[in-house]
Motif scaffolding. Structure first.
Motif, mmCIF file in Angstrom:
data_model
loop_
_atom_site.group_PDB
_atom_site.id
_atom_site.type_symbol
_atom_site.label_atom_id
_atom_site.label_comp_id
_atom_site.label_asym_id
_atom_site.label_seq_id
_atom_site.Cartn_x
_atom_site.Cartn_y
_atom_site.Cartn_z
ATOM 1 N N THR A 10 -2.876 -1.917 -5.589
ATOM 2 C CA THR A 10 -3.559 -1.248 -6.725
ATOM 3 C C THR A 10 -2.992 0.206 -6.792
ATOM 4 O O THR A 10 -3.446 1.065 -7.712
ATOM 5 N N GLY A 11 -2.180 0.775 -5.831
ATOM 6 C CA GLY A 11 -1.646 1.890 -5.951
ATOM 7 C C GLY A 11 -0.679 2.094 -7.073
ATOM 8 O O GLY A 11 -0.341 1.110 -7.742
ATOM 9 N N GLY A 14 2.709 -0.042 -6.535
ATOM 10 C CA GLY A 14 2.203 -1.322 -6.241
ATOM 11 C C GLY A 14 1.701 -1.942 -7.703
ATOM 12 O O GLY A 14 2.074 -3.304 -7.489
ATOM 13 N N ASN A 33 -7.339 -0.984 0.633
ATOM 14 C CA ASN A 33 -8.590 -0.497 0.954
ATOM 15 C C ASN A 33 -9.175 0.493 0.123
ATOM 16 O O ASN A 33 -10.216 1.255 0.235
ATOM 17 N N ASN A 36 -6.679 5.296 -1.793
ATOM 18 C CA ASN A 36 -5.957 6.236 -2.808
ATOM 19 C C ASN A 36 -5.737 5.706 -4.030
ATOM 20 O O ASN A 36 -4.585 5.750 -4.794
ATOM 21 N N VAL A 58 -9.055 -4.610 1.903
ATOM 22 C CA VAL A 58 -9.260 -4.606 3.442
ATOM 23 C C VAL A 58 -8.095 -3.491 3.984
ATOM 24 O O VAL A 58 -7.440 -3.067 3.015
ATOM 25 N N CYS A 60 -5.185 -2.305 6.131
ATOM 26 C CA CYS A 60 -4.210 -3.008 6.639
ATOM 27 C C CYS A 60 -3.971 -2.718 7.982
ATOM 28 O O CYS A 60 -3.296 -3.511 8.900
ATOM 29 N N ALA A 83 1.419 -0.098 1.369
ATOM 30 C CA ALA A 83 0.170 0.542 1.906
ATOM 31 C C ALA A 83 0.536 1.538 3.030
ATOM 32 O O ALA A 83 1.263 1.386 3.856
ATOM 33 N N ALA A 84 0.485 3.001 2.535
ATOM 34 C CA ALA A 84 0.723 3.968 3.361
ATOM 35 C C ALA A 84 -0.005 5.079 2.601
ATOM 36 O O ALA A 84 -0.215 5.229 1.648
ATOM 37 N N PHE A 85 0.035 6.410 3.545
ATOM 38 C CA PHE A 85 -0.337 7.458 3.305
ATOM 39 C C PHE A 85 0.947 8.060 2.703
ATOM 40 O O PHE A 85 2.304 8.072 3.484
ATOM 41 N N LYS A 86 1.110 8.910 1.659
ATOM 42 C CA LYS A 86 2.324 9.473 1.185
ATOM 43 C C LYS A 86 2.674 10.934 0.900
ATOM 44 O O LYS A 86 3.581 11.304 0.497
ATOM 45 N N SER A 124 8.829 -0.597 1.806
ATOM 46 C CA SER A 124 8.821 0.669 0.745
ATOM 47 C C SER A 124 9.337 1.736 1.670
ATOM 48 O O SER A 124 8.391 2.507 2.487
ATOM 49 N N SER A 126 11.954 5.186 1.781
ATOM 50 C CA SER A 126 12.041 6.688 0.915
ATOM 51 C C SER A 126 13.435 7.155 1.072
ATOM 52 O O SER A 126 14.063 7.436 2.222
ATOM 53 N N TYR A 151 5.387 12.605 7.550
ATOM 54 C CA TYR A 151 5.568 11.454 6.454
ATOM 55 C C TYR A 151 6.976 10.768 6.812
ATOM 56 O O TYR A 151 7.219 9.840 6.667
ATOM 57 N N PHE A 180 14.060 6.745 -4.712
ATOM 58 C CA PHE A 180 14.401 7.997 -4.896
ATOM 59 C C PHE A 180 13.234 8.492 -5.727
ATOM 60 O O PHE A 180 11.939 8.475 -5.021
ATOM 61 N N PRO A 182 10.420 8.068 -8.212
ATOM 62 C CA PRO A 182 9.492 7.288 -9.002
ATOM 63 C C PRO A 182 8.564 8.083 -10.038
ATOM 64 O O PRO A 182 7.773 8.834 -9.332
#
Ligand code: NAD
Ligand code: WQD
Length: 338
Positions: A10-11, A14, A33, A36, A58, A60, A83-86, A124, A126, A151, A180, A182
């Motif tokens: 949902t990000g 994604g 979850n 974000n 959920v 991850c 899914a990650a903090f970015k 994903s 970077s 990060y 690179f 987005p």
């Protein structure tokens, strides 16, 4: 097996990838979850594609809950792990949260994939893993530099975890996609980037300034060793980027990969300066952008852009959208938020 699991679906990136996957005939299960993103994105995806993706709210990092997801949705052909903090700056303030979320979510997946006979993982990564490279443009062989933030370090460590686990024989094919910068939104303007609070990234700040939410854009430095003195990046349209994931999944399912872990740069191959972004935005939208030049931002690299030869020839993917159209799409999306 045309069913895929998309974590972080949902990000920003994604959600665009879920749309492209459904349009390519994949059945999609999203795990997010919502730390974000918003649940309303599911409805928006359905409005674009006519298909509602399955959604599991959920975390991850929760092994037991993730195991239930794999039990409930058998026959998954591949996982795309977004899914990650970015946020780079936040990662400096909250390193433990970043290491926990970004590393444990991957560890849980790598533990469960063999158990549930899922043989393919797209990760994903970077361009941050390259730091300020010695030579431009950067190829996939360009050495990684020591990470400048927790990060960035999580991305390097996750790349290494996948590589080590596959080398040790877990039955998983890996593809590491190094994005690179987005930018932009789906042309329908039904999904896009939803920055929380003050945007840290350039284009959301540009569109919020154009909308009058911010008084002016601050350009961080015009004394770099670049043609106009501002920093240079490789800005990639998010729909082009999303499509690369479908090509990567197709490649894995058709068993066309040539190495157990493959790495691809995803960019346009063109370096664009901050001032060029401002001028192109103004030209594309007809909106005047107030800006001031301020001091350099700590930790910024001067310039980077991708050599996309390997992605073009081996993956058979390339970016198509123009910068004008991409910035117009970002502006169109911004206008829906008011
Ligand atoms: P995003 O924050 O919009 O999307 C990430 C999604 O993951 C969100 O919906 C969030 O709710 C979810 N999430 C985070 N932790 C979770 C957890 N533990 N369990 C379940 N869901 C969780 O970010 P994005 O821009 O779409 O980025 C996606 C991926 O691409 C990230 O891995 C990011 O590091 C990577 N990436 C992003 C950029 C960029 O500039 N946007 C550049 C390079 C790489
Ligand atoms: C782009 C350019 C700024 C805001 C970050 C992460 C990287 C990757 C992509 C995830 C720079 C300038 C920005 C502003 C400005 N993310 N700028 N005024 O820093 O290239 O990369 O996102 O993996 O890891 O570090 O992107 O959009 O923040 O900045 O002048 O208000 O715009 O100095 O030159 P960056 P960005």
């Amino acid at each position: 097996m045309k069913k895929i699991l998309v974590t972080g679906g949902t990000g920003y990136i994604g959600s665009h990838t879920v749309v492209e996957a459904q349009q390519a005939g994949y059945e999609v299960v999203i795990v997010d979850n919502l730390c974000n993103s918003q649940v309303g994105v599911i409805e928006r995806i359905q409005q674009i594609t006519g298909i509602r993706p399955a959604f599991e709210q959920v975390d991850c990092t929760d092994m037991a809950a993730m195991e239930e997801v794999f039990k409930k949705h058998p026959q998954i052909g591949a996982v795309i792990h977004f899914a990650a903090f970015k946020a780079v700056g936040e990662s400096v303030q909250k390193p433990l949260q970043y290491y926990h979320n970004n590393l444990r979510s991957l560890w849980v997946l790598l533990t469960l994939l063999p158990k549930y006979e899922v043989g393919n993982l797209v990760f994903s990564s970077s361009c941050t893993v390259y730091g300020q490279p010695d030579h431009l443009p950067v190829t996939e062989q360009t050495p990684r530099k020591p990470a400048e933030s927790p990060y960035g370090n999580t991305k390097q460590i996750c790349e290494d975890i996948i590589t080590d686990a596959v080398r040790a024989g877990i039955p998983v094919q890996g593809i590491l996609l190094r994005y690179f910068n987005p930018i932009g939104s789906h042309p329908s303007a039904k999904i896009g980037e939803l920055p929380i609070g003050t945007p840290q990234n350039l284009v959301p700040f540009v569109t919020q300034t154009a909308a009058g939410i911010r008084p002016q854009l601050r350009i961080f430095g015009n004394d770099y060793n670049t043609p106009d003195g501002s920093c240079i990046r490789d800005y990639i349209n998010v729909v082009d980027l999303a499509k690369a994931h479908i090509v990567a999944v197709d490649r894995m399912l058709k068993k066309q990969c040539k190495k157990p872990v493959e790495v691809f740069n995803l960019g346009t191959g063109k370096g664009v300066s901050v001032l060029e972004i401002v001028r192109t935005f103004e030209r594309a939208t007809g909106v005047k952008l107030p800006y001031e030049i301020v001091e350099r931002r700590a930790g910024d690299i001067e310039q980077i852009w991708a050599d996309t030869t390997f992605a073009n020839t081996e993956l058979g993917w390339q970016a198509h959208e123009t910068l004008e159209d991409t910035l117009s799409s970002a502006w169109k999306w911004q206008q829906t938020l008011q």
